[in-house]
Design an enzyme around this catalytic site. Structure first.
Site, PDB file in Angstrom:
ATOM      1  N   GLU A 265      57.285  24.437 -23.084  1.00  0.00           N
ATOM      2  CA  GLU A 265      56.063  25.127 -22.689  1.00  0.00           C
ATOM      3  C   GLU A 265      55.008  24.183 -22.139  1.00  0.00           C
ATOM      4  O   GLU A 265      54.173  24.585 -21.316  1.00  0.00           O
ATOM      5  CB  GLU A 265      55.499  25.921 -23.874  1.00  0.00           C
ATOM      6  CG  GLU A 265      56.383  27.095 -24.324  1.00  0.00           C
ATOM      7  CD  GLU A 265      57.579  26.679 -25.164  1.00  0.00           C
ATOM      8  OE1 GLU A 265      57.626  25.508 -25.605  1.00  0.00           O
ATOM      9  OE2 GLU A 265      58.460  27.518 -25.394  1.00  0.00           O
TER      10      GLU A 265
ATOM     11  N   ASN B 147      52.193  -2.215 -20.807  1.00  0.00           N
ATOM     12  CA  ASN B 147      51.333  -3.362 -21.130  1.00  0.00           C
ATOM     13  C   ASN B 147      51.389  -3.747 -22.611  1.00  0.00           C
ATOM     14  O   ASN B 147      50.571  -4.539 -23.062  1.00  0.00           O
ATOM     15  CB  ASN B 147      49.894  -3.138 -20.646  1.00  0.00           C
ATOM     16  CG  ASN B 147      49.175  -2.076 -21.437  1.00  0.00           C
ATOM     17  OD1 ASN B 147      49.558  -1.738 -22.551  1.00  0.00           O
ATOM     18  ND2 ASN B 147      48.118  -1.538 -20.858  1.00  0.00           N
TER      19      ASN B 147
ATOM     20  N   HIS C 240      54.923  39.852 -26.369  1.00  0.00           N
ATOM     21  CA  HIS C 240      55.317  39.954 -27.769  1.00  0.00           C
ATOM     22  C   HIS C 240      54.191  39.521 -28.716  1.00  0.00           C
ATOM     23  O   HIS C 240      54.381  38.728 -29.641  1.00  0.00           O
ATOM     24  CB  HIS C 240      56.578  39.113 -28.039  1.00  0.00           C
ATOM     25  CG  HIS C 240      57.782  39.661 -27.348  1.00  0.00           C
ATOM     26  ND1 HIS C 240      57.916  39.638 -25.983  1.00  0.00           N
ATOM     27  CD2 HIS C 240      58.889  40.267 -27.816  1.00  0.00           C
ATOM     28  CE1 HIS C 240      59.055  40.204 -25.643  1.00  0.00           C
ATOM     29  NE2 HIS C 240      59.671  40.603 -26.725  1.00  0.00           N
TER      30      HIS C 240
ATOM     31  N   ASP D 199      61.153  40.477 -35.713  1.00  0.00           N
ATOM     32  CA  ASP D 199      61.411  39.042 -35.503  1.00  0.00           C
ATOM     33  C   ASP D 199      60.633  38.112 -36.434  1.00  0.00           C
ATOM     34  O   ASP D 199      60.931  36.916 -36.511  1.00  0.00           O
ATOM     35  CB  ASP D 199      61.145  38.652 -34.044  1.00  0.00           C
ATOM     36  CG  ASP D 199      62.257  39.148 -33.126  1.00  0.00           C
ATOM     37  OD1 ASP D 199      63.225  39.742 -33.639  1.00  0.00           O
ATOM     38  OD2 ASP D 199      62.157  38.943 -31.911  1.00  0.00           O
TER      39      ASP D 199
ATOM     40  N   HIS E  48      40.697  -1.881 -26.246  1.00  0.00           N
ATOM     41  CA  HIS E  48      41.016  -0.648 -25.529  1.00  0.00           C
ATOM     42  C   HIS E  48      39.776   0.246 -25.451  1.00  0.00           C
ATOM     43  O   HIS E  48      39.136   0.523 -26.456  1.00  0.00           O
ATOM     44  CB  HIS E  48      42.134   0.094 -26.254  1.00  0.00           C
ATOM     45  CG  HIS E  48      42.562   1.352 -25.564  1.00  0.00           C
ATOM     46  ND1 HIS E  48      43.625   1.402 -24.697  1.00  0.00           N
ATOM     47  CD2 HIS E  48      42.059   2.612 -25.598  1.00  0.00           C
ATOM     48  CE1 HIS E  48      43.765   2.627 -24.237  1.00  0.00           C
ATOM     49  NE2 HIS E  48      42.826   3.387 -24.775  1.00  0.00           N
TER      50      HIS E  48
ATOM     51  N   PHE F 107      54.192  31.182 -28.142  1.00  0.00           N
ATOM     52  CA  PHE F 107      54.686  29.876 -27.735  1.00  0.00           C
ATOM     53  C   PHE F 107      53.707  29.124 -26.835  1.00  0.00           C
ATOM     54  O   PHE F 107      53.874  27.926 -26.597  1.00  0.00           O
ATOM     55  CB  PHE F 107      56.063  30.005 -27.075  1.00  0.00           C
ATOM     56  CG  PHE F 107      57.094  30.665 -27.958  1.00  0.00           C
ATOM     57  CD1 PHE F 107      56.944  30.694 -29.341  1.00  0.00           C
ATOM     58  CD2 PHE F 107      58.218  31.269 -27.423  1.00  0.00           C
ATOM     59  CE1 PHE F 107      57.883  31.315 -30.162  1.00  0.00           C
ATOM     60  CE2 PHE F 107      59.164  31.888 -28.232  1.00  0.00           C
ATOM     61  CZ  PHE F 107      58.999  31.917 -29.604  1.00  0.00           C
TER      62      PHE F 107
ATOM     63  N   ARG G 233      55.198  44.207 -26.709  1.00  0.00           N
ATOM     64  CA  ARG G 233      56.632  44.423 -26.656  1.00  0.00           C
ATOM     65  C   ARG G 233      56.994  45.895 -26.419  1.00  0.00           C
ATOM     66  O   ARG G 233      57.783  46.216 -25.548  1.00  0.00           O
ATOM     67  CB  ARG G 233      57.284  43.955 -27.967  1.00  0.00           C
ATOM     68  CG  ARG G 233      58.822  43.977 -27.951  1.00  0.00           C
ATOM     69  CD  ARG G 233      59.402  43.834 -29.355  1.00  0.00           C
ATOM     70  NE  ARG G 233      58.906  44.892 -30.223  1.00  0.00           N
ATOM     71  CZ  ARG G 233      59.421  46.117 -30.314  1.00  0.00           C
ATOM     72  NH1 ARG G 233      60.468  46.443 -29.607  1.00  0.00           N
ATOM     73  NH2 ARG G 233      58.876  47.016 -31.118  1.00  0.00           N
TER      74      ARG G 233
ATOM     75  N   LEU H  41      50.368  -2.732 -25.325  1.00  0.00           N
ATOM     76  CA  LEU H  41      49.307  -2.452 -26.303  1.00  0.00           C
ATOM     77  C   LEU H  41      48.822  -1.015 -26.213  1.00  0.00           C
ATOM     78  O   LEU H  41      48.622  -0.476 -25.125  1.00  0.00           O
ATOM     79  CB  LEU H  41      48.127  -3.393 -26.085  1.00  0.00           C
ATOM     80  CG  LEU H  41      48.367  -4.848 -26.493  1.00  0.00           C
ATOM     81  CD1 LEU H  41      47.182  -5.709 -26.083  1.00  0.00           C
ATOM     82  CD2 LEU H  41      48.618  -4.953 -28.000  1.00  0.00           C
TER      83      LEU H  41
END
Lengths: 466, 466
Positions: free
Chosen positions: A210, A28, A259, A267, A105, A235, A317, A30
């Site tokens: 994810e 639309n 982990h 890491d 809106h 994550f 881990r 907008l």
């Protein structure tokens, strides 16, 4: 269409050849505050949708016959591609005072404007339109409670990572036909791959996306299955809005984040979940579980499968000794007293890797003549207020809480929030948490550097008793 | 390339005609656990990147001359499109034992294998390669401290929304040439549009793409500017991983989330931030600010501009009375005592809409002969432990904490965490928070339903004193 999550969804829809997926895009022009990025450039939308594997229908979204025809064509399921109907529309069409205008809106029209708009649209009418009902033969699936789930069994003292126990328990739980699993391209780390090997027809690889991982879990849940979605705990921060919205949508999904914390070692901080407990505790109606050994992890995986709402398990881990006999019960909302005596002077509270540090600290303290109570807080939310309150009463309010998480919103907050909510609280708390940005190192180095290892816990206990 | 955020980035790069952006995609076919979604299908990557407005170069990523040529062509900045170099590579190339093999992602080779690999690759060498340095003439921008910022001034009692004060203060702060603002297509709600109108050259519309909103803020910050990024507080949950990673990257960015909590009323729970304080407090080194009036909001916007790390301001939809005179100081980490007397019996703690409810509750209680201390906890992190401890000492540990947030990880946790960290704590806490899923209603209805309005606060105070 500006959210990246849309493209994760189209990618998965085409990867899994979901010819029965029809997306309708109301173009639309907008947004809330003005024109959208692509406006009425339907060709740009087409190129993007086609590049992500969809077949595209462009229509005038105000032409009912065109809508009907597009839906009919998209409803031909003989192909292998999802469909996208790009419907060019005019926002507010038919109400000339707001038609194609900015700044309307999400705002109700003032009463007089609303009246003029209704008149212009042909006056008040009462139409009832029913869409087609879902096809027969697809009732909501229910787990057959008669199916026996044989959880994996571990020997006390055996070293097993809770993430491994997660995978093994999930594979066993797969005997229930309602259990579905999915993972964000790390199933060899989360051990969801054990489920994938045992039940390949009910495992979905969601690749490194994810948001769609959680979105797909919600969808699978709506169809009556019980989804388990896993990735590195860190994550899931990518999917926080999806998790929040799943709770608002009253979805029941099980999430497992592996982990966690500085425990992962080499890491580095980008891979270390240090905010996940805070994030997941703040979700409405969530359950947050953090087992310390394989036996409790396996039992809690089975418990999660029957919880309503959002449940989250944090796994570790490294491999640590099994603490409990098979068959021990781990109710959600409970905890375990691993050390307890009448002369306890201080309470040590941990979960995951820090529980093992608490046990080692209690051994150190015992050698010095200090009796320390140790609580395995495997259920971070809901939390076992009764056991915590009893420990406070027994040990003069002296608590050492150790967690592999930032100090805000995790186990420390869960404990202190519960105790202060329970009435007058008289507390002497040492709260050990990850307060500095961790680097890369061995697990032992990082736990020591963060001040959440056995030595730090024992030292904190001594300070409380000094 | 599987993350949706990538496509948000390409969309913005082409929208803003960033011909000087060159992305290199290492297409090595393998993820962590096996083949990627698209494998070596460079044409699929090409279609996607082109659909999102990039020009694409396909090369053999092991052909140094081809890399050089692609970079040279992409470096021609005369066009208007960002460039993507799709480099087809073989993972582990040259080490035949791992070349193009699964299960070697993120794992160091065992020493003997590593030795064989080095031999196969031509033996140990010591090459030093220097890339081109950044062009001269682009030093990190520094704010000219001599520039006077004239913050907006409000009269006490005047009703002004803190989100409006945010926009007005930001527009004023724009007198500093290092200030840049961006928004996620809701700038007419967050009032970032006031900055856009005053400084159009330093405002960026990021459309509804919150991950890229935060990513762009980080990038702008790296170039020496000070970015302010705004959207609805709830929608920052979309960008939690980006916020977390910004902290790990030691970025300094300012975030402002409007429309917090049930206070927004009619729009319903999907638009209500009820997890944002927990989420933002758990970020390493963050500052979390929650002003209750326009004067403090404006002062804190200016303070944020000079904070290191991630700072977050939560603003409120509705207009509430200005509480402070212009020129009052609001240090980050401070608080304000709005009511205080020697005979205070209970302390009421709030921020944002609940602070106004605390003030009204204190009035109710005063009429009953109960003297209540009121703390404006505008700085949720860091929190003003000294003022909280003094209040505990003065009011027998009796605290009513009211917040427009879920009970986990917000103001209640901030207060109780701080007090228990400060030493032996003897507390009687009534913690009022949003415990049930809110619906849609008026602000007053929803505050009452959630039990965080003046009546609920006064009732909680009476219970603590009973």
């Amino acid at each position: 269409m500006a959210e990246g999550s849309i493209w994760e969804a189209f990618d998965k829809a085409s990867h899994y050849k979901l010819a029965n997926l029809i997306a309708i895009v109301d173009v639309n022009r907008l947004g809330q505050r003005g024109p959208t990025d692509l406006g009425w450039d339907l060709e740009a939308y087409r190129r993007r949708a086609e590049a992500f594997g969809a077949r595209v229908f462009e229509i005038d979204g105000h032409d009912v016959a065109a809508i009907d025809q597009a839906l009919a064509e998209a409803g031909d399921l003989s192909g292998e591609r999802p469909s996208v109907i790009l419907a060019r529309t005019i926002k507010g069409r038919g109400a000339s005072e707001v038609e194609d205008r900015e700044d309307w809106h999400g705002k109700p029209l003032p009463p007089e404007m609303a009246e003029r708009a209704i008149t212009e649209l042909g006056g008040e009418r009462h139409l009832l339109v029913r869409g087609p009902a879902p096809a027969d033969g697809q009732p909501r699936l229910r787990a057959d409670r008669a199916i026996e789930v044989k959880l994996p069994v571990y020997d006390r003292g055996q070293k097993v990572a809770t993430r491994k126990a997660y995978g093994e328990a999930l594979a066993a739980l797969g005997a229930r036909p309602d259990i579905v699993a999915m993972d964000g391209e790390v199933s060899n780390s989360t051990f969801a791959n054990l489920f994938a090997q045992a039940h390949p027809g009910r495992f979905f690889e969601m690749y490194i996306a994810e948001q769609q991982l959680v979105a797909a879990a919600v969808g699978v849940g709506v169809r009556g299955y019980r989804p388990f979605a896993s990735t590195f705990a860190a994550f899931f921060t990518r999917a926080y809005d999806f998790i929040r919205m799943a709770a608002i949508s009253r979805a029941s999904i099980c999430l497992a984040g592996s982990h966690a914390g500085v425990e992962i070692g080499a890491d580095g901080p980008s891979q270390m979940a240090l905010e996940d407990l805070a994030m997941m505790r703040a979700v409405h109606g969530s359950a947050v579980l953090y087992p310390s050994d394989a036996t409790s992890a396996a039992a809690l995986v089975e418990a999660m499968a029957d919880l309503d709402g959002i449940s989250y398990m944090r796994t570790t881990r490294g491999a640590y000794p099994v603490l409990y006999e098979a068959g021990e019960s781990f109710p959600v909302g409970g905890s375990k007293l691993l050390r307890s005596a009448d002369d306890d002077q201080v309470t040590l509270i941990g979960a995951g890797v820090t529980l093992h540090a608490c046990l080692a600290a209690a051994d150190q303290l015992r050698d010095e003549g200090i009796s320390a109570r140790v609580i395995d807080l495997y259920s971070v939310k809901p939390v076992d207020t009764a056991t915590l309150s009893a420990a406070v009463a027994a040990t003069g309010g002296r608590l050492v809480i150790a967690e592999d998480h930032h100090p805000e919103g995790g186990i420390g907050s869960a404990v202190v929030d519960a105790l202060t909510a329970a009435g007058r609280a008289e507390l002497s708390v040492a709260h050990l948490a990850v307060r500095e940005m961790p680097g890369s190192g061995t697990t032992e180095e990082l736990l020591a550097e963060s001040g959440i290892d056995a030595d730090a816990i024992a030292a904190a206990a001594r300070r409380l008793l000094a």
